[in-house]
Design a protein around this motif. Structure first.
Motif, short mmCIF file in Angstrom:
data_model
loop_
_atom_site.label_atom_id
_atom_site.label_comp_id
_atom_site.label_asym_id
_atom_site.label_seq_id
_atom_site.Cartn_x
_atom_site.Cartn_y
_atom_site.Cartn_z
N UNK A 142 33.89 18.78 75.41
CA UNK A 142 32.92 19.82 75.75
C UNK A 142 31.54 19.41 75.25
N UNK A 143 30.61 19.38 76.16
CA UNK A 143 29.22 19.04 75.85
C UNK A 143 28.31 20.07 76.51
N UNK A 144 27.15 20.27 75.92
CA UNK A 144 26.17 21.17 76.49
C UNK A 144 24.86 20.43 76.71
N UNK A 145 24.21 20.70 77.83
CA UNK A 145 22.96 20.04 78.19
C UNK A 145 22.00 21.04 78.81
N UNK A 146 20.72 20.85 78.51
CA UNK A 146 19.65 21.58 79.19
C UNK A 146 19.05 20.60 80.19
N UNK A 147 18.97 21.00 81.43
CA UNK A 147 18.50 20.10 82.48
C UNK A 147 17.00 20.31 82.71
N UNK A 148 16.21 19.66 81.87
CA UNK A 148 14.75 19.81 81.99
C UNK A 148 14.36 21.26 81.80
N UNK A 149 13.60 21.82 82.78
CA UNK A 149 13.26 23.24 82.70
C UNK A 149 14.19 24.07 83.59
N UNK A 150 15.33 23.46 83.99
CA UNK A 150 16.35 24.19 84.75
C UNK A 150 17.31 24.88 83.77
N UNK A 151 18.54 25.11 84.23
CA UNK A 151 19.53 25.82 83.44
C UNK A 151 20.20 24.91 82.39
N UNK A 152 20.94 25.57 81.47
CA UNK A 152 21.86 24.87 80.58
C UNK A 152 23.20 24.77 81.32
N UNK A 153 23.94 23.70 81.04
CA UNK A 153 25.29 23.59 81.58
C UNK A 153 26.24 23.15 80.48
N UNK A 154 27.52 23.50 80.65
CA UNK A 154 28.58 22.93 79.82
C UNK A 154 29.35 21.95 80.69
N UNK A 155 29.58 20.75 80.17
CA UNK A 155 30.25 19.72 80.96
C UNK A 155 31.21 18.95 80.07
N UNK A 156 32.04 18.10 80.69
CA UNK A 156 33.14 17.48 79.97
C UNK A 156 32.82 16.21 79.23
N UNK A 157 31.79 15.49 79.64
CA UNK A 157 31.49 14.19 79.02
C UNK A 157 30.04 13.83 79.26
N UNK A 158 29.43 13.04 78.36
CA UNK A 158 28.04 12.63 78.57
C UNK A 158 27.80 11.92 79.90
N UNK A 159 28.76 11.07 80.31
CA UNK A 159 28.55 10.30 81.53
C UNK A 159 28.46 11.16 82.78
N UNK A 160 28.80 12.45 82.67
CA UNK A 160 28.63 13.35 83.82
C UNK A 160 27.19 13.37 84.31
#
Length: 202
Positions: A122-140
């Motif tokens: 489980x990883x969380x990322x903010x996509x620039x000034x877009x939304x945050x997402x939860x995803x399974x791996x950094x390489x996503x």
């Protein structure tokens, strides 16, 4: 019944060729107040970026070089308690009691993104000034092998012990034994150069 996953718009999703609909979900509204670096550092009140001059709405930790290098970004995260991974800790693998940050870089070595680990796969990322997402791996969020762009490749992992904020309060002493109060002692006033009164220059 499972609730439906929220996803990015098709146009935004296409920006990340490795991102599969069944492997991520949107976890916030669109917000331009903070970016991916701030999000990975658990900050949501400003962008984190090493601009040459102080700029309103943009933060960079004091004492960290204001340059766009992976090492400078790693140093910024180290101000939040992260450290370099030991060889056995390196990579995206989950280690109980710890959390990681992955720093991405483009082909020229310029930092492009940071993601934070929140659990096993489980990883969380903010996509620039877009939304945050939860995803399974950094390489996503990395670039595709066929050359389609993403955030490049993971360049460095950092790690820190998870900060506990839910420690249980200590139980009061239920002992019936009487305690004798200690004799009062003289309180010495701090000297002008002691840490209690010293004020650093701004």
């Amino acid at each position: 019944m499972d609730r439906p996953r929220r996803h990015l718009s098709d146009k935004r999703e296409a920006r990340f060729p490795n991102l599969r609909k069944d492997a991520y979900e949107v976890t916030s509204i669109e917000d331009g107040l903070y970016n991916c670096i701030a999000h990975a550092a658990d900050k949501k009140d400003s962008w984190w970026w090493p601009l040459e001059e102080d700029t309103e709405g943009v933060f960079w930790p004091d004492g960290v070089d204001r340059v766009e290098t992976v090492e400078a970004f790693a140093a910024a995260f180290c101000t939040e308690g992260y450290r370099q991974c030991e060889p056995f800790e390196d990579g995206p693998g989950f280690i109980e009691g710890f959390e990681k940050v992955a720093i991405f870089a483009n082909a020229d070595g310029t930092p492009s993104h940071a993601a934070k680990q929140t659990g096993d796969r489980k990883w969380t990322s903010k996509l620039g000034d877009w939304e945050d997402i939860e995803h399974g791996a950094p390489e996503d969020l990395g670039s595709h092998a066929d050359g389609r762009p993403g955030y490049g490749k993971t360049a460095k992992y950092l790690i820190r012990e998870i900060r506990r904020t839910d420690a249980a309060p200590q139980e009061p002493d239920q002992s019936t034994e009487k305690h004798t109060a200690p004799e009062p002692t003289e309180v010495k006033q701090p000297s002008p150069t002691s840490p209690a009164t010293f004020q650093p220059l701004n």
